[in-house]
Design a protein around this motif. Structure first.
Motif, PDB file in Angstrom:
ATOM      1  N   ILE A  52     -20.099  19.922 -21.844  1.00 29.07           N
ATOM      2  CA  ILE A  52     -21.193  19.567 -20.261  1.00 29.07           C
ATOM      3  C   ILE A  52     -20.822  18.361 -19.702  1.00 29.07           C
ATOM      4  CG2 ILE A  52     -23.359  19.650 -19.834  1.00 29.07           C
ATOM      5  CD1 ILE A  52     -24.106  21.265 -22.264  1.00 29.07           C
ATOM      6  N   PRO A  53     -19.867  18.406 -18.696  1.00 23.37           N
ATOM      7  CA  PRO A  53     -19.598  17.209 -18.001  1.00 23.37           C
ATOM      8  C   PRO A  53     -20.635  16.360 -17.379  1.00 23.37           C
ATOM      9  CG  PRO A  53     -17.945  19.038 -17.536  1.00 23.37           C
ATOM     10  CD  PRO A  53     -19.072  19.470 -18.269  1.00 23.37           C
ATOM     11  N   ASP A  54     -21.515  17.138 -16.938  1.00 21.93           N
ATOM     12  CA  ASP A  54     -22.769  16.519 -16.246  1.00 21.93           C
ATOM     13  C   ASP A  54     -23.533  15.841 -17.365  1.00 21.93           C
ATOM     14  OD1 ASP A  54     -21.645  17.116 -13.618  1.00 21.93           O
ATOM     15  OD2 ASP A  54     -22.794  19.036 -13.756  1.00 21.93           O
ATOM     16  N   ILE A  55     -23.716  16.062 -18.303  1.00 19.92           N
ATOM     17  CA  ILE A  55     -24.492  15.614 -19.688  1.00 19.92           C
ATOM     18  C   ILE A  55     -23.800  15.548 -20.770  1.00 19.92           C
ATOM     19  CG2 ILE A  55     -26.762  15.797 -20.595  1.00 19.92           C
ATOM     20  CD1 ILE A  55     -27.586  17.661 -18.453  1.00 19.92           C
ATOM     21  N   PRO A  56     -22.717  14.829 -20.902  1.00 20.96           N
ATOM     22  CA  PRO A  56     -21.838  14.760 -21.975  1.00 20.96           C
ATOM     23  C   PRO A  56     -22.728  14.547 -23.419  1.00 20.96           C
ATOM     24  CG  PRO A  56     -21.299  12.777 -20.434  1.00 20.96           C
ATOM     25  CD  PRO A  56     -22.636  13.449 -20.071  1.00 20.96           C
ATOM     26  N   GLU A  57     -23.755  13.930 -23.599  1.00 20.48           N
ATOM     27  CA  GLU A  57     -24.341  13.882 -24.938  1.00 20.48           C
ATOM     28  C   GLU A  57     -24.720  15.273 -25.411  1.00 20.48           C
ATOM     29  OE1 GLU A  57     -27.468  12.739 -21.735  1.00 20.48           O
ATOM     30  OE2 GLU A  57     -25.491  12.227 -22.277  1.00 20.48           O
ATOM     31  N   LEU A  58     -24.718  16.338 -24.519  1.00 15.51           N
ATOM     32  CA  LEU A  58     -24.897  17.531 -24.841  1.00 15.51           C
ATOM     33  C   LEU A  58     -23.589  18.473 -25.450  1.00 15.51           C
ATOM     34  CD1 LEU A  58     -27.763  18.798 -22.415  1.00 15.51           C
ATOM     35  CD2 LEU A  58     -28.137  17.937 -24.575  1.00 15.51           C
ATOM     36  N   SER A  59     -22.707  17.919 -24.905  1.00 11.50           N
ATOM     37  CA  SER A  59     -21.030  18.477 -25.530  1.00 11.50           C
ATOM     38  C   SER A  59     -21.383  18.621 -27.144  1.00 11.50           C
ATOM     39  CB  SER A  59     -19.976  17.545 -25.078  1.00 11.50           C
ATOM     40  OG  SER A  59     -19.957  17.734 -23.698  1.00 11.50           O
ATOM     41  N   ARG A  78     -23.430  17.741 -32.034  1.00 10.27           N
ATOM     42  CA  ARG A  78     -23.269  17.037 -30.625  1.00 10.27           C
ATOM     43  C   ARG A  78     -22.568  15.820 -31.117  1.00 10.27           C
ATOM     44  NH1 ARG A  78     -27.250  20.237 -30.382  1.00 10.27           N
ATOM     45  NH2 ARG A  78     -27.847  21.777 -28.647  1.00 10.27           N
ATOM     46  N   ILE A  79     -22.166  15.220 -29.912  1.00  6.87           N
ATOM     47  CA  ILE A  79     -21.324  13.952 -29.742  1.00  6.87           C
ATOM     48  C   ILE A  79     -22.190  12.776 -30.451  1.00  6.87           C
ATOM     49  CG2 ILE A  79     -20.858  12.177 -28.163  1.00  6.87           C
ATOM     50  CD1 ILE A  79     -18.802  14.640 -28.226  1.00  6.87           C
ATOM     51  N   GLY A  80     -23.577  12.652 -30.154  1.00  9.28           N
ATOM     52  CA  GLY A  80     -24.409  11.801 -30.855  1.00  9.28           C
ATOM     53  C   GLY A  80     -24.193  11.860 -32.415  1.00  9.28           C
ATOM     54  N   GLU A  81     -24.221  13.087 -33.017  1.00  2.87           N
ATOM     55  CA  GLU A  81     -24.571  13.394 -34.345  1.00  2.87           C
ATOM     56  C   GLU A  81     -22.888  13.080 -34.994  1.00  2.87           C
ATOM     57  OE1 GLU A  81     -27.576  17.177 -34.347  1.00  2.87           O
ATOM     58  OE2 GLU A  81     -25.766  17.629 -33.517  1.00  2.87           O
TER      59      GLU A  81
END
Length: 92
Positions: A52-59, A78-81
């Motif tokens: 999700i380019p607009d909200i990368p933390e949801l990728s 997810r990226i943060g995890e």
């Protein structure tokens, strides 16, 4: 995908292979919490991803979906995890 993983296991002897419903977000996090991920120098995920380019933390890496309503995991690592995983891999 399963064939790809099997092929890699012939190249990298002693590999731990997890496929299908067992390849879940909870398993990856449990391996991280218990320190088991530290035993691996290479991690290979043969899966899909959601970018999700607009909200990368949801990728996220898409793993097996959870069938239990009691689980707090949704199957998306997810990226943060990923950044919080306790690992020692040279290659992911």
């Amino acid at each position: 995908m399963v064939q790809e993983v099997k092929e890699l296991s012939t190249i990298f002897r002693g590999s731990k292979i997890v496929t299908g419903k067992k390849a879940a977000e909870k398993l990856v996090k449990d391996y991280s919490k218990t320190g088991r991920l530290l035993n691996y120098k290479m991690l290979h995920f043969s899966t899909h991803a959601k970018v999700i380019p607009d909200i990368p933390e949801l990728s996220a890496i898409v793993l097996s979906e959870v069938s239990s309503a009691m689980s707090k995991e949704d199957g998306f690592l997810r990226i943060g995890e990923i950044a919080q995983l306790n690992l020692n891999a040279d290659f992911v």
